[in-house]
Design an enzyme around this catalytic site. Structure first.
Site, mmCIF file in Angstrom:
data_model
loop_
_atom_site.group_PDB
_atom_site.id
_atom_site.type_symbol
_atom_site.label_atom_id
_atom_site.label_comp_id
_atom_site.label_asym_id
_atom_site.label_seq_id
_atom_site.Cartn_x
_atom_site.Cartn_y
_atom_site.Cartn_z
ATOM 1 N N ASP A 418 35.444 38.980 40.140
ATOM 2 C CA ASP A 418 36.124 37.821 40.696
ATOM 3 C C ASP A 418 36.458 36.801 39.606
ATOM 4 O O ASP A 418 35.931 36.855 38.495
ATOM 5 C CB ASP A 418 35.216 37.174 41.742
ATOM 6 C CG ASP A 418 35.981 36.426 42.822
ATOM 7 O OD1 ASP A 418 37.196 36.212 42.663
ATOM 8 O OD2 ASP A 418 35.353 36.070 43.832
ATOM 9 N N GLU A 467 42.729 41.967 45.215
ATOM 10 C CA GLU A 467 42.991 40.821 46.078
ATOM 11 C C GLU A 467 44.434 40.358 45.823
ATOM 12 O O GLU A 467 45.360 41.089 46.129
ATOM 13 C CB GLU A 467 41.989 39.695 45.845
ATOM 14 C CG GLU A 467 42.013 38.673 46.982
ATOM 15 C CD GLU A 467 41.058 37.515 46.779
ATOM 16 O OE1 GLU A 467 40.750 36.831 47.768
ATOM 17 O OE2 GLU A 467 40.641 37.275 45.638
ATOM 18 N N GLU A 473 39.625 34.719 53.896
ATOM 19 C CA GLU A 473 38.761 33.689 53.312
ATOM 20 C C GLU A 473 39.445 32.322 53.279
ATOM 21 O O GLU A 473 38.782 31.282 53.332
ATOM 22 C CB GLU A 473 38.334 34.085 51.899
ATOM 23 C CG GLU A 473 39.433 34.060 50.862
ATOM 24 C CD GLU A 473 38.915 34.397 49.470
ATOM 25 O OE1 GLU A 473 39.274 33.660 48.540
ATOM 26 O OE2 GLU A 473 38.182 35.379 49.305
#
Length: 674
Positions: A418, A467, A473
């Site tokens: 991430d 992503e 989210e």
């Protein structure tokens, strides 16, 4: 910069250029004759145009590349030789939305004096081009001219990065790539904005052009902005990082200054493809394979260890389990609860998201005392469940090989990485190295917090998801006016053209728009329950999260069992109907079982599904559809089982913000369904 080139049998053909004044025009058509690329070479520059069934999709557009030593590819060009080849083969991807891909194209390669070539390809559904350098010494690319000219003022669907704050101002090249789409005329689009790829352009006769890139392995990602003249888009790139500072607990690197060039190149290389996917009908975009076909094939052949599947995920639901006799949080008791839940429903993985490693250290070898990873791996194995670990990109980058070796030996099956938040050359190379190192130690890699896929999933099939999507989210902190429902029926026609999406669906708290509000710790979704179920069929996502709390899923066992049964990779993908930003109906098949999913915008919609794709036989359809009051209470749904056959049409109603999903199995295989 070394590039593995695809081994294909060339079919050399004589080239007879058409001479028009002082320029030569090279014509290239795909095998069907639908797509035509014209490449014009004159004494000053190189231009190309793309036509679809005679309609001009891309008008005369220049291409060039400038190096820091003053060399320029595509400027004052001198043709050395021209080759053509035709390819017709079948690709069998190990992890994909189809069992096989027909790869058929015609290719034109123009070699120029000065050590470079331009390669053009024509497919039945679009065109692509790339520069190839044969220079043997290292060099630096100062800029690349990638222009897409249109014959008139087209409508665009663009997502512009908001830009995170950096040195007191917003930096457009520092972004999570998680923005919704704006529908606008090109002439009305803010000239100060840039947009990340893919972008969607409406051409003549309502045909669409999806512009993106492929085979991006060690070069900065491309954005587009207003062109300098006429109706055009022009590529722009983040410059190479000069100074990078660790921020956000040391988990991400923020660029404080950049070099006066965009890329360092080792020598001979093939640059990324500039891709134009063309659709006559919007639904053709839903199953495009062009990005995958243009990517460098994998150089290893044992894919048996790459296991797609579902993931019980902790972060979206904020570890908020209840009705237990222990304190929920980042600890072994909580993760054993997640593992038990996954085992009960046949979910393949549990992820340990941010928090398992000591905060603020950016050191993946420092595990918090509340977590015993070896015990959890052993416990999960006893339950036939595997574990994946979250990692901040800078922490992973610091000691990538040792981290992967250590945790692979422990029994961890992958990493979700991430906070890259950039796509300059440094981060693009990081993504490739992470994929390569993961493959070395047989680890899955989920590239979260990063840009759109460009085919890395073909080069390293263990790179199983990406992503770069405005996923669920975003609703944890959504600003008023955020419209996730319309985004859901827009992104599959644009972002999903590039590849799979780590969207993280599966919310059980479903509300209509007027009742929605952002809640970080007990989040909700916009739209209906059946919409969330349908997303598992509509979205490409080989490793697919169940975002909600296990406790919530166990209180909704009927829906949970159904979600857990849905495959994450497919043998066939078949678009049924749809229109960008309005609605979608798709069918997918795995091992003889069909799933049909539908989504609508905020308009209620009735659709009719032609079932002729089923073939001979009698089938049972298990249907989850919006309940009669779903327009008031998003959780309202109805399940029913009916008999269907290929000569029937299935009529379904979707509530505003709604959806449906249908599982169709032959009668012989479903005798136990009730």
């Amino acid at each position: 910069m070394k590039r593995m080139m695809r081994r294909l049998l060339p079919v050399l053909m004589a080239v007879v250029p058409l001479t028009v004044c002082a320029q030569k025009v090279y014509e290239l058509k795909d095998a069907s004759g639908r797509v035509q690329v014209n490449v014009s070479v004159n004494d000053k520059n190189v231009e190309y145009s793309v036509l679809h069934e005679g309609d001009v999709m891309i008008d005369h557009s220049p291409v060039s590349m400038k190096l820091t030593d003053g060399t320029a590819f595509g400027v004052n060009p001198k043709v050395r030789k021209v080759n053509r080849r035709s390819v017709n083969e079948t690709i069998y991807p190990p992890v994909y939305k189809k069992k096989s891909i027909e790869d058929r194209f015609n290719e034109l390669t123009i070699d120029f004096k000065g050590g470079y070539s331009l390669v053009f390809r024509a497919y039945e559904d679009g065109a692509a081009y790339r520069f190839v350098s044969s220079l043997k010494k290292p060099f630096m690319v100062e800029s690349e001219q990638a222009v897409f000219c249109f014959p008139n003022d087209p409508k665009l669907f663009v997502a512009s990065p908001k830009g995170r704050m950096n040195e007191g101002k917003k930096d457009p090249f520092y972004s999570s790539f998680q923005n919704t789409y704006v529908e606008t005329a090109l002439s009305a689009w803010d000239k100060e904005q840039i947009a990340f790829l893919p972008v969607l352009v409406e051409g003549k006769n309502q045909k669409k052009i999806c512009i993106t890139e492929a085979d991006l392995l060690d070069y900065p990602g491309m954005y587009v902005k207003h062109g300098d003249s006429g109706f055009s888009l022009e590529g722009t790139f983040a410059a190479y990082p000069k100074k990078v500072v660790d921020e956000v607990r040391g988990l991400k690197g923020v660029v404080k200054s950049r070099e006066p060039y965009i890329a360092k190149v080792e020598g001979a290389t093939a640059f990324p493809w500039r891709v134009m996917v063309i659709s006559k009908d919007d639904t053709e975009l839903l199953c495009s394979d062009m990005v995958y076909k243009l990517a460098t094939p994998a150089q290893f052949t044992d894919f048996s260890w790459i296991k797609p599947g579902k993931v019980a995920w902790d972060w979206w639901n904020d570890w908020n389990i209840y009705d237990v006799d222990f304190r929920a949080g980042i600890n072994n008791e909580t993760y054993k609860y997640y593992i038990d839940f996954a085992s009960r429903f046949g979910i393949e993985y549990v992820i340990l998201d941010e928090g398992w490693a000591v905060p603020g250290k950016a050191d993946l070898f420092q595990v918090i005392p509340e977590i015993d990873l070896e015990e959890l791996v052993s416990y999960a194995k006893s339950k036939h469940v595997d574990l994946i670990l979250w990692a901040g990109y800078r922490a992973f980058e610091k000691d990538m090989d040792r981290v992967c070796k250590h945790y692979a030996a422990m029994g961890i099956k992958g990493f979700k990485i991430d906070f890259m938040d950039r796509d300059d050359q440094h981060v693009v190379e990081f993504n490739r190295k992470a994929a390569e190192t993961g493959a070395k130690y047989k680890l899955l890699i989920d590239l979260h917090g990063t840009f759109k896929p460009t085919g890395l999933q073909r080069t390293y099939p263990n790179t199983i998801n990406f992503e770069g999507v405005h996923g669920l989210e975003e609703l944890k902190w959504a600003e008023p006016g955020t419209d996730q429902v319309v985004y859901d029926v827009t992104a599959p026609f644009i972002r999903m053209v590039a590849g799979p999406m780590d969207y993280t669906q599966g919310a059980m708290n479903n509300v209509i728009m007027k009742n929605f509000h952002a809640v970080y710790t007990e989040p909700m979704s916009q739209g209906t329950r059946c919409r969330q179920l349908a997303l598992y069929t509509i979205f490409d996502s080989p490793i697919n999260m169940l975002c909600d709390a296990p406790t919530n899923y166990m209180k909704e066992e009927e829906c949970t069992k159904f979600i857990a049964s849905i495959p994450t990779v497919w043998d066939q993908t078949l678009p049924i109907s749809g229109k960008v930003a309005e609605y979608i109906v798709m069918a997918r098949q795995k091992d003889g079982i069909w799933y049909v999913g539908g989504l609508t915008d905020w308009n209620a919609r009735d659709v009719e599904v032609d079932l002729s794709f089923l073939g001979k036989g009698e089938f049972k359809a298990e249907i989850f559809k919006d309940g009669i009051n779903a327009d008031r209470v998003g959780k309202d749904y109805k399940r029913e089982v009916i008999r269907v056959s290929a000569d029937k049409k299935l009529k379904l109603h979707m509530a505003p913000g709604g959806g449906f999903v249908v599982k169709i199995t032959s009668v012989e295989e479903t005798s136990g369904v009730n």
